[in-house]
Design a protein around this motif. Structure first.
Motif, PDB file in Angstrom:
ATOM      1  N   LYS A   1       0.811  -1.332  -0.041  1.00 39.58           N
ATOM      2  CA  LYS A   1      -0.103  -0.101   0.074  1.00 39.58           C
ATOM      3  C   LYS A   1       0.883   1.220   0.027  1.00 39.58           C
ATOM      4  N   GLY A   2       0.513   2.147  -0.833  1.00 41.76           N
ATOM      5  CA  GLY A   2       1.055   3.407  -1.052  1.00 41.76           C
ATOM      6  C   GLY A   2       2.438   3.468  -1.542  1.00 41.76           C
ATOM      7  N   ILE A   3       2.968   2.263  -2.089  1.00 41.93           N
ATOM      8  CA  ILE A   3       4.385   2.051  -2.475  1.00 41.93           C
ATOM      9  C   ILE A   3       4.409   1.667  -4.118  1.00 41.93           C
ATOM     10  N   ASN A   4       3.805   0.397  -4.269  1.00 41.84           N
ATOM     11  CA  ASN A   4       3.755  -0.280  -5.578  1.00 41.84           C
ATOM     12  C   ASN A   4       2.332  -0.385  -6.258  1.00 41.84           C
ATOM     13  N   ASP A   5       1.141  -0.016  -5.356  1.00 39.18           N
ATOM     14  CA  ASP A   5      -0.160  -0.386  -5.677  1.00 39.18           C
ATOM     15  C   ASP A   5      -0.909   0.036  -6.846  1.00 39.18           C
ATOM     16  N   ASP A   6      -0.089   0.933  -7.424  1.00 40.02           N
ATOM     17  CA  ASP A   6      -0.548   1.776  -8.732  1.00 40.02           C
ATOM     18  C   ASP A   6       0.379   1.162  -9.640  1.00 40.02           C
ATOM     19  N   GLU A   7       1.011   0.200  -9.768  1.00 41.85           N
ATOM     20  CA  GLU A   7       1.829  -0.493 -10.778  1.00 41.85           C
ATOM     21  C   GLU A   7       1.228  -1.881 -11.170  1.00 41.85           C
ATOM     22  N   LEU A   8       0.296  -2.350 -10.463  1.00 41.97           N
ATOM     23  CA  LEU A   8      -0.063  -3.830 -10.389  1.00 41.97           C
ATOM     24  C   LEU A   8      -0.326  -4.164 -12.026  1.00 41.97           C
ATOM     25  N   VAL A   9      -1.084  -3.240 -12.571  1.00 41.03           N
ATOM     26  CA  VAL A   9      -1.582  -3.309 -13.981  1.00 41.03           C
ATOM     27  C   VAL A   9      -0.282  -3.423 -15.011  1.00 41.03           C
TER      28      VAL A   9
END
Length: 322
Positions: A162-170
């Protein structure tokens, strides 16, 4: 055949060859000093191999080499060749952070390695450096490319935070889909060695993020894999490993051996026995008896699946390879 106390067939041995690692990932060992474990405390490759032969003779069909970071231990390709030469059809795999893989891929392939799992938590230099506390991404990507080039089958592991790489999963899914690599997202496993502020994503949260870009269907579980798989409309399959559930425990086929000779029946539980003394004394019968006893006491389920999830494991994953 190896069978535990609940009638589960155990045919998968994970062997850690070192607890050393050249990363200091937030979810694993961020505060551990860079230190050397005295060589005399570790089993030699020859001793590890003696125990692996016991396992193979009793029915082990898959051996995975882990760490720490296994590529830090010198001569790893020779150890792999020992195992591959003993049983040619053994499913021989390795898990690595990929940092040294570009230099080792060809030697590993030539030695008999078949498959490799590489940790890839970010495709952004600054995020990967934040997680590993080291500038790593370019070397990791170079290692993956080298492994692909020599013909090793590749799977990617990613721990969403959370808050680290959760925006990169896709983005990571797209990268793997384009390259033809399966990706498995691994729920963060709470442990006392991780950074206090580390917070993982649940399987449900991971799915919600991917749903914004893709339609997918949950697949029925087949075999003992801990991964719950999901298939996109175009046929690509990604997986999520959900340690906070225990549905995969019913078919667990794994047992773990540390570099110092500790045989661990379940990743979470602290119960374990050492085969070091027996192996170094060349008492193969005693080592085999310890293996059978450890299996007899293998727990039915892990403890991350407790309802309140309040218990934090003291297991050092850098010793067991996860």
């Amino acid at each position: 055949m190896l069978v535990d106390g609940f009638g589960r067939k155990v045919d998968y041995l994970r062997v850690s060859v070192t607890e050393r690692c050249n990363f200091r990932c937030q979810y694993c060992m961020p505060e551990k000093p860079f230190s050397w474990v005295p060589k005399e405390e570790l089993l030699s490759y020859e001793d590890l191999f003696e125990f692996i032969k016991v396992g193979i003779d009793e029915g082990i069909k898959k051996v995975r080499i882990t760490g720490g970071e296994p590529l830090l231990r010198e001569g790893l390709e020779n150890f792999i060749q020992m195992i591959a030469s003993y049983k040619e059809d053994i499913d021989l795999a390795l898990t690595t952070n990929g940092f040294l893989l570009d230099q080792a891929a060809q030697k590993l392939k030539d030695a008999g390695l078949k498959r490799i799992n590489v940790s890839l938590d970010s495709l952004k230099d600054e995020v990967a450096a934040k997680i590993a506390q080291k500038n790593v991404l370019k070397k990791v990507l170079k290692g993956i490319e080298a492994a692909d080039k020599v013909g090793l089958k590749i799977k990617i592991n990613c721990v969403p935070m959370k808050g680290i790489n959760d925006d990169e999963l896709v983005d990571i899914l797209n990268f793997c889909k384009e390259k033809g690599y399966p990706v498995r997202y691994i729920e963060y496993m709470e442990n006392s060695h991780a950074k206090d502020t580390a917070k993982g994503l649940t399987s449900e949260e991971i799915q919600e993020i991917i749903k914004k870009s893709y339609n997918f269907k949950k697949q029925e579980r087949t075999g003992p894999s801990p991964s719950q798989d999901y298939k996109l409309d175009d046929g690509y399959v990604f997986g999520i490993i959900e340690p906070h559930k225990d549905d995969f425990c019913a078919t667990c086929n794994r047992i773990r051996l540390t570099a110092s000779g500790v045989l661990i029946p379940c990743l979470y539980f602290e119960d374990a026995q050492s085969i070091k003394e027996a192996i170094q004394a060349k008492d193969i019968k005693k080592a085999a008896a310890i293996l059978k006893d450890v299996l007899a006491n293998k727990p039915e389920k892990n403890k991350w699946s407790t309802e309140d999830n309040s218990e934090t494991s003291t297991r050092a994953f850098y010793e067991t390879g996860g």
